[in-house]
Write a protein that holds these residues in place. Sequence first.
Motif, mmCIF file in Angstrom:
data_model
loop_
_atom_site.group_PDB
_atom_site.id
_atom_site.type_symbol
_atom_site.label_atom_id
_atom_site.label_comp_id
_atom_site.label_asym_id
_atom_site.label_seq_id
_atom_site.Cartn_x
_atom_site.Cartn_y
_atom_site.Cartn_z
ATOM 1 N N ILE A 167 0.843 -1.199 0.000
ATOM 2 C CA ILE A 167 0.000 0.000 0.000
ATOM 3 C C ILE A 167 0.880 1.251 0.000
ATOM 4 O O ILE A 167 0.641 2.202 -0.755
ATOM 5 N N GLU A 168 1.923 1.213 0.812
ATOM 6 C CA GLU A 168 2.859 2.340 0.876
ATOM 7 C C GLU A 168 3.540 2.556 -0.477
ATOM 8 O O GLU A 168 3.660 3.685 -0.959
ATOM 9 N N ALA A 169 3.973 1.465 -1.122
ATOM 10 C CA ALA A 169 4.629 1.568 -2.439
ATOM 11 C C ALA A 169 3.658 2.149 -3.465
ATOM 12 O O ALA A 169 4.033 3.023 -4.255
ATOM 13 N N TYR A 170 2.420 1.695 -3.459
ATOM 14 C CA TYR A 170 1.428 2.213 -4.410
ATOM 15 C C TYR A 170 1.198 3.711 -4.190
ATOM 16 O O TYR A 170 1.162 4.487 -5.152
ATOM 17 N N ASN A 171 1.049 4.111 -2.937
ATOM 18 C CA ASN A 171 0.812 5.522 -2.632
ATOM 19 C C ASN A 171 1.986 6.396 -3.068
ATOM 20 O O ASN A 171 1.788 7.481 -3.623
ATOM 21 N N GLU A 172 3.216 5.905 -2.829
ATOM 22 C CA GLU A 172 4.401 6.672 -3.230
ATOM 23 C C GLU A 172 4.488 6.812 -4.751
ATOM 24 O O GLU A 172 4.765 7.897 -5.274
ATOM 25 N N ILE A 173 4.258 5.715 -5.457
ATOM 26 C CA ILE A 173 4.371 5.737 -6.917
ATOM 27 C C ILE A 173 3.256 6.576 -7.537
ATOM 28 O O ILE A 173 3.502 7.400 -8.415
ATOM 29 N N SER A 174 2.034 6.394 -7.069
ATOM 30 C CA SER A 174 0.917 7.129 -7.674
ATOM 31 C C SER A 174 0.953 8.618 -7.351
ATOM 32 O O SER A 174 0.353 9.423 -8.062
ATOM 33 N N SER A 175 1.675 9.010 -6.294
ATOM 34 C CA SER A 175 1.773 10.437 -5.974
ATOM 35 C C SER A 175 3.046 11.088 -6.535
ATOM 36 O O SER A 175 3.242 12.280 -6.396
ATOM 37 N N MET A 177 4.571 9.373 -12.814
ATOM 38 C CA MET A 177 3.264 9.123 -13.414
ATOM 39 C C MET A 177 3.168 9.736 -14.812
ATOM 40 O O MET A 177 2.607 9.116 -15.723
ATOM 41 N N GLU A 178 3.736 10.913 -14.999
ATOM 42 C CA GLU A 178 3.737 11.537 -16.330
ATOM 43 C C GLU A 178 4.538 10.693 -17.318
ATOM 44 O O GLU A 178 4.117 10.489 -18.457
ATOM 45 N N MET A 179 5.690 10.195 -16.865
ATOM 46 C CA MET A 179 6.520 9.360 -17.727
ATOM 47 C C MET A 179 5.769 8.083 -18.120
ATOM 48 O O MET A 179 5.769 7.677 -19.287
ATOM 49 N N ILE A 180 5.129 7.441 -17.157
ATOM 50 C CA ILE A 180 4.379 6.211 -17.444
ATOM 51 C C ILE A 180 3.239 6.505 -18.414
ATOM 52 O O ILE A 180 3.010 5.755 -19.366
ATOM 53 N N LYS A 181 2.530 7.613 -18.204
ATOM 54 C CA LYS A 181 1.409 7.982 -19.086
ATOM 55 C C LYS A 181 1.889 8.231 -20.516
ATOM 56 O O LYS A 181 1.223 7.860 -21.477
ATOM 57 N N GLU A 190 -1.536 2.800 -22.867
ATOM 58 C CA GLU A 190 -2.476 1.675 -22.955
ATOM 59 C C GLU A 190 -2.256 0.646 -21.836
ATOM 60 O O GLU A 190 -3.134 -0.153 -21.552
ATOM 61 N N ASP A 191 -1.100 0.676 -21.198
ATOM 62 C CA ASP A 191 -0.789 -0.278 -20.122
ATOM 63 C C ASP A 191 -0.565 0.438 -18.797
ATOM 64 O O ASP A 191 0.195 -0.038 -17.949
ATOM 65 N N LEU A 192 -1.198 1.565 -18.606
ATOM 66 C CA LEU A 192 -0.936 2.418 -17.449
ATOM 67 C C LEU A 192 -1.009 1.652 -16.124
ATOM 68 O O LEU A 192 -0.056 1.644 -15.353
ATOM 69 N N GLU A 193 -2.118 0.988 -15.881
ATOM 70 C CA GLU A 193 -2.298 0.293 -14.602
ATOM 71 C C GLU A 193 -1.303 -0.858 -14.451
ATOM 72 O O GLU A 193 -0.754 -1.081 -13.372
ATOM 73 N N ALA A 194 -1.042 -1.577 -15.547
ATOM 74 C CA ALA A 194 -0.100 -2.702 -15.497
ATOM 75 C C ALA A 194 1.317 -2.222 -15.183
ATOM 76 O O ALA A 194 2.039 -2.856 -14.406
#
Length: 196
Positions: A131-139, A144-148, A153-157
């Motif tokens: 949960i901590e890793a997800y919160n850090e990455i998503s914030s 997030m801009e780089m991944i987008k 098309e594979d954003l969530e993955a």
Amino acid sequence: MSWKIYLIVITNAVYSNLAELPEKIGIGHLNSKKEVSIMEAQYIDKGMSIGKFEEKIIIVSSPLVFDLLEKKDSEVRKKLLQLFPKSEIAVLTTGYVNGYSIIKDGITLRTYVEADLKSFVNYGQKLAEEIEAYNEISSDKDLMEMIKEESPEDLEAVINANVGEATVFKLTKRYFNQRIDEDGSAFDKITLTHYE
């Protein structure tokens, strides 16, 4: 630096004759070959490397790691649970596959295995580290801009793959007092005995 780890960590480990451990868990009789650093052990394909860090047994073996991550009824799992019924057993891997499993007092709390942007095993409640890793990455706005941009098309993955790898490193703090990828970590000073 690109990491490749195949770790099994057993807490509360009072088992004293580590040389007998391969036979006790059903691998067969193996002979001691040489002392290796824990980092060297990650790249040895045959046999297994075993040692201790504080009150924990450390086993490095890619076949064992994948056996424990992919098979619920593995014979090795059954024997480890018999030998260490009151321990926490962590199975951690990163490199080509990100995966982790936490077994406590004989109960599998969480197992997650991901490769090639697909989750192959996803069992149990998410761990605090996850949960901590997800919160850090998503914030992390830049990440997030780089991944987008790179993988719309594979954003969530892609996010999940990053979370899987980050979780493995966060879990190492539980067993090695600090993350193994942090400056000052004693991880690379741990020596193991390699058996074949």
